[in-house]
Design a protein around this motif. Structure first.
Motif, PDB file in Angstrom:
ATOM      1  N   ASN A 123       9.961  -2.949  -8.557  1.00 40.14           N
ATOM      2  CA  ASN A 123       9.171  -2.140  -7.617  1.00 40.14           C
ATOM      3  C   ASN A 123      10.011  -1.126  -6.838  1.00 40.14           C
ATOM      4  OD1 ASN A 123       6.992  -3.637  -8.429  1.00 40.14           O
ATOM      5  ND2 ASN A 123       7.004  -5.008  -6.650  1.00 40.14           N
ATOM      6  N   HIS A 177       7.917   1.553  -4.717  1.00 42.56           N
ATOM      7  CA  HIS A 177       7.027   2.536  -5.342  1.00 42.56           C
ATOM      8  C   HIS A 177       5.632   2.590  -4.713  1.00 42.56           C
ATOM      9  CE1 HIS A 177       6.042  -0.474  -8.843  1.00 42.56           C
ATOM     10  NE2 HIS A 177       5.529  -0.847  -7.698  1.00 42.56           N
ATOM     11  N   VAL A 206       9.239   1.605   2.845  1.00 41.78           N
ATOM     12  CA  VAL A 206      10.708   1.589   2.910  1.00 41.78           C
ATOM     13  C   VAL A 206      11.155   0.390   3.738  1.00 41.78           C
ATOM     14  CG1 VAL A 206      12.767   2.823   3.735  1.00 41.78           C
ATOM     15  CG2 VAL A 206      10.871   4.094   2.691  1.00 41.78           C
ATOM     16  N   ALA A 231       4.394  -4.579   8.781  1.00 40.57           N
ATOM     17  CA  ALA A 231       5.847  -4.327   8.778  1.00 40.57           C
ATOM     18  C   ALA A 231       6.611  -5.619   9.023  1.00 40.57           C
ATOM     19  CB  ALA A 231       6.213  -3.296   9.842  1.00 40.57           C
ATOM     20  N   GLN A 251       6.272  -7.908   6.025  1.00 37.94           N
ATOM     21  CA  GLN A 251       7.135  -7.451   4.924  1.00 37.94           C
ATOM     22  C   GLN A 251       8.597  -7.791   5.216  1.00 37.94           C
ATOM     23  OE1 GLN A 251       6.160  -3.423   3.257  1.00 37.94           O
ATOM     24  NE2 GLN A 251       4.348  -3.551   4.537  1.00 37.94           N
ATOM     25  N   GLN A 291      10.459  -2.168   8.480  1.00 40.87           N
ATOM     26  CA  GLN A 291       9.699  -1.487   7.439  1.00 40.87           C
ATOM     27  C   GLN A 291       9.352  -0.106   7.966  1.00 40.87           C
ATOM     28  OE1 GLN A 291       6.080  -0.845   7.378  1.00 40.87           O
ATOM     29  NE2 GLN A 291       5.957  -0.167   5.266  1.00 40.87           N
ATOM     30  N   LEU A 292       9.569   0.893   7.129  1.00 43.91           N
ATOM     31  CA  LEU A 292       9.363   2.284   7.526  1.00 43.91           C
ATOM     32  C   LEU A 292       8.410   2.973   6.552  1.00 43.91           C
ATOM     33  CD1 LEU A 292      12.572   1.462   7.931  1.00 43.91           C
ATOM     34  CD2 LEU A 292      12.811   3.862   8.556  1.00 43.91           C
ATOM     35  N   VAL A 313      -1.142   2.315   3.017  1.00 39.15           N
ATOM     36  CA  VAL A 313       0.047   1.589   2.532  1.00 39.15           C
ATOM     37  C   VAL A 313      -0.030   0.103   2.904  1.00 39.15           C
ATOM     38  CG1 VAL A 313       2.570   1.476   2.528  1.00 39.15           C
ATOM     39  CG2 VAL A 313       1.420   3.705   2.540  1.00 39.15           C
ATOM     40  N   GLN A 327      -2.984  -1.554   1.030  1.00 37.88           N
ATOM     41  CA  GLN A 327      -2.677  -1.829  -0.376  1.00 37.88           C
ATOM     42  C   GLN A 327      -1.700  -2.990  -0.512  1.00 37.88           C
ATOM     43  OE1 GLN A 327      -1.941   1.442  -3.295  1.00 37.88           O
ATOM     44  NE2 GLN A 327      -0.039   0.354  -3.709  1.00 37.88           N
ATOM     45  N   TYR A 328      -0.723  -3.030   0.391  1.00 42.59           N
ATOM     46  CA  TYR A 328       0.255  -4.134   0.324  1.00 42.59           C
ATOM     47  C   TYR A 328      -0.454  -5.478   0.483  1.00 42.59           C
ATOM     48  CZ  TYR A 328       4.221  -7.164   1.249  1.00 42.59           C
ATOM     49  OH  TYR A 328       5.128  -8.199   1.200  1.00 42.59           O
ATOM     50  N   ARG A 363       3.944  -5.215  -5.351  1.00 41.17           N
ATOM     51  CA  ARG A 363       3.658  -3.874  -4.849  1.00 41.17           C
ATOM     52  C   ARG A 363       3.175  -3.026  -6.016  1.00 41.17           C
ATOM     53  NH1 ARG A 363       6.055  -2.789   0.211  1.00 41.17           N
ATOM     54  NH2 ARG A 363       7.594  -4.350   0.847  1.00 41.17           N
ATOM     55  N   LEU A 364       2.297  -2.086  -5.706  1.00 39.50           N
ATOM     56  CA  LEU A 364       1.697  -1.258  -6.737  1.00 39.50           C
ATOM     57  C   LEU A 364       2.081   0.185  -6.447  1.00 39.50           C
ATOM     58  CD1 LEU A 364      -0.401  -1.914  -9.000  1.00 39.50           C
ATOM     59  CD2 LEU A 364      -2.169  -1.224  -7.380  1.00 39.50           C
ATOM     60  N   ILE A 365       2.308   0.959  -7.508  1.00 36.45           N
ATOM     61  CA  ILE A 365       2.680   2.371  -7.312  1.00 36.45           C
ATOM     62  C   ILE A 365       1.594   3.085  -6.496  1.00 36.45           C
ATOM     63  CG2 ILE A 365       3.025   4.596  -8.484  1.00 36.45           C
ATOM     64  CD1 ILE A 365       4.185   3.022 -10.842  1.00 36.45           C
ATOM     65  N   ARG A 366       2.029   3.813  -5.471  1.00 38.43           N
ATOM     66  CA  ARG A 366       1.121   4.692  -4.739  1.00 38.43           C
ATOM     67  C   ARG A 366       1.625   6.118  -4.912  1.00 38.43           C
ATOM     68  NH1 ARG A 366      -2.742   3.855  -1.516  1.00 38.43           N
ATOM     69  NH2 ARG A 366      -2.572   5.938  -0.678  1.00 38.43           N
ATOM     70  N   LYS A 400       2.762  11.214  -0.459  1.00 40.57           N
ATOM     71  CA  LYS A 400       3.903  11.562   0.384  1.00 40.57           C
ATOM     72  C   LYS A 400       4.896  10.409   0.549  1.00 40.57           C
ATOM     73  CE  LYS A 400       4.700  13.776   4.866  1.00 40.57           C
ATOM     74  NZ  LYS A 400       5.915  14.462   4.369  1.00 40.57           N
ATOM     75  N   ARG A 401       6.182  10.741   0.472  1.00 36.07           N
ATOM     76  CA  ARG A 401       7.257   9.790   0.741  1.00 36.07           C
ATOM     77  C   ARG A 401       7.880  10.103   2.090  1.00 36.07           C
ATOM     78  NH1 ARG A 401       4.467   7.462  -2.793  1.00 36.07           N
ATOM     79  NH2 ARG A 401       5.575   6.176  -4.278  1.00 36.07           N
ATOM     80  N   LEU A 402       8.453   9.082   2.683  1.00 38.92           N
ATOM     81  CA  LEU A 402       9.207   9.281   3.915  1.00 38.92           C
ATOM     82  C   LEU A 402      10.405  10.187   3.638  1.00 38.92           C
ATOM     83  CD1 LEU A 402       9.875   8.551   6.845  1.00 38.92           C
ATOM     84  CD2 LEU A 402      11.061   6.524   5.990  1.00 38.92           C
TER      85      LEU A 402
END
Lengths: 380, 380
Positions: free
Chosen positions: A164, A250, A254, B152, B155, B257-258, B265, B268-269, B276-279, B282-284
């Motif tokens: 992942n 993914h 983060v 967060a 996780q 967790q960021l 997010v 989905q988690y 975890r599944l691909i999303r 936008k990325r941080l």
């Protein structure tokens, strides 16, 4: 249960901090074997305090001296001694904190001997990542990273699946020269280069931090430890060294590990993994910090980092050349024989003349390592 | 394998974002049952798109209407309908995204029915944390937090042991009024309060964010979810909402967790946990952000947060009073009947007149909840 530790490189920065952790937790840890280089005075104090069963020194004459002084301690020397320390029968964990590629052979032997390995010797993975990881997989050995960056990634990976991972984000303080332009790097002194803003470390790694080669070696180390392609390893400048590194998964989430810059934290984590042990002392105070900064890493200003990515992508024996050329050049810089910018020039030259060998064996790696050092020294 | 989802509160902010996640991953998720309030128009569109087997609405007359329109969908209404949605036989996971203490009874029933529960309804834990957690423990149910802060922490806790937690650090954006002094809060309008700097959320939670009661409810929720005393839960203002929350472990290491602020997010988690599944999307980008800020939370300026800590520490029925008084007061503020600062004044008054009952049962909680709302309304 008391965990017995063998320690390679006891008098170095990671070595002494490992001894701090052992000293702080006498009911958890016991030093059972150690190696030192030529600092015999320091070694004597350590034997007095920790009473290891075995000690290995670099030179035969030092070994003879110590043998006369302690009848209760087995004393060895040289490469053979390093291997015996690494594989000591009573040790549960080997902390490999020697400097440079000399750490490779003992690491492979310790893996064979079924030891857990806390690895602070990044050159081992840089020069022979394929051999070390293959051996570790075969023996089902956990390699516990001690570098703060890799420890952060390793911690962020707990409870997660490697499949992942989208990207590793390695943070870099920027080293002693982070606020200098490339022009400003001409003629910098050894003393200036040794003045690291956040971390107290040995001389070689502090120079590597200033040249950004340390970050380059870490990128290669991360590639091997976490089995992640170079395109998915990013370096971000983060001057406070509070976020020690991150994993972007993914799903866009983060995970990061943070803390005040203190190497004893990742060292202790490696020794207690997968548990954690109470540590007294300073806590992270983000309010007191106020701000955390993030800047792009300039690969033109810090060419060593670009060389490391290049060597890593080429693979094979090229990372051995990168590392050996760097070790040789840094030694020459520390001896005031070459300038700071010569370090990267020498590395570039060494890489450009090398014919890559794919999947080199241990002997080939050793040969290329020696040849590269000689070559670089010959350019003086 | 297709995961079947029942969703309480489908037309709310978390509800529609849960449907986004289901829509984006048709091979992973299927909506099997849902509840809506009075927004029948929206419900019709959702039935068309997701074809759930069961829908529950708030009012009988709306249920009658929908029944005539869809013969293939079972239509229910009221509290009973909520419970049937929550416990739908085909559902693997219940997403509880209703607003307010109405979410409590269906949650307890779903736990009894052995459902996994993704919990976005924080009032459930605030008013009856002891009952919910006890039921969850008995049934060995995992409560999956959906709030970004608790997700967060959840996780960061993966691969870790709760015994090693030293402190939870919950971040707070500071809400709409973070840059105003207490004097500046006199006479603020509903429109101003609804203008949240980072998150797009429903009206009630946005007002709660402005008054800092949302953070207070989160502290109580965290206390129950992670079984951590209030003295070990800290709130830090972090205006960018990038670090969603953290755990400080007793070795001084902090896991965080960021991510960019996007509720889909953590939703989905919760639905994919522990995977975890691909999303896409936008990325941080920390370099683009440049800086992250951390400031002390001022408990004198944000008195609702102090009340929440106080209610939590007193325990028993006091948190029910805190929550009910807040729900009633926020409603009155949204209807322009009272001022923004009246919200905290009403909560303080309600708490000061309440005689605490320890370990209240469900009926007692319900009574106190109703009494408190009536009391607060009577002060108009």
């Amino acid at each position: 249960m008391l965990k017995k530790i063998s320690l390679l490189g006891a008098t170095g920065s990671i070595g002494t901090q490992t001894l701090d952790v052992i000293r702080e937790n006498p009911e958890e840890f016991k030093l059972t074997a150690m190696s030192v280089g030529r600092n015999i005075e320091e070694a004597r104090k350590m034997i007095m305090e920790f009473s290891p069963q075995l000690i290995s020194v670099q030179r035969k004459e030092d070994a003879e001296l110590l043998k006369k002084e302690w009848s209760s301690v087995k004393v060895l020397y040289g490469e053979e001694g390093l291997v015996e320390v690494a594989c000591h029968q009573d040790a549960d964990v080997l902390v490999n904190a020697v400097l440079g590629s000399v750490g490779l052979h003992p690491t492979l032997q310790a893996i064979e001997a079924g030891k857990m390995i806390a690895i602070a010797n990044k050159e081992t993975l840089v020069t022979a990542g394929h051999l070390v990881m293959e051996a570790a997989r075969k023996k089902n050995t956990t390699l516990l990273p001690v570098d703060s960056e890799h420890s952060a990634i390793f911690q962020a990976l707990q409870g997660e699946q490697e499949k992942n991972i989208e990207k590793l984000i390695i943070t870099a303080s920027g080293g002693s020269f982070r606020d200098r332009s490339r022009e400003d790097l001409v003629g910098v002194t050894v003393t200036e280069a040794l003045n690291h803003p956040n971390w107290s470390m040995g001389a070689k790694i502090t120079i590597d931090s200033a040249s950004m080669m340390n970050k380059g070696l870490e990128v290669i180390e991360a590639h091997w430890l976490f089995d992640i392609p170079y395109d998915q390893i990013e370096v971000v400048q983060h001057r406070e060294s509070i976020i020690h590194s991150m994993i972007q998964f993914h799903d866009s989430s983060v995970m990061a590990q943070l803390g005040t810059p203190d190497m004893r934290v990742p060292i202790q984590y490696a020794l207690t993994y997968p548990d954690r042990l109470i540590r007294p002392g300073k806590r992270l105070d983000l309010v007191e910090m106020g701000k955390l900064h993030f800047e792009e890493m300039d690969l033109n200003r810090f060419r060593c980092l670009a060389f490391a990515y290049e060597a890593g992508r080429i693979g094979g024996s090229m990372t051995t050349v990168l590392n050996a050329a760097n070790e040789a050049a840094v030694s020459m810089f520390l001896e005031n024989k070459i300038s700071f910018l010569d370090i990267e020039a020498y590395i570039e030259k060494a890489m450009s003349t090398h014919q890559v060998i794919h999947r080199p064996d241990l002997e080939t790696i050793h040969e290329i390592d020696q040849q590269t050092r000689q070559l670089v020294s010959s350019w003086l």
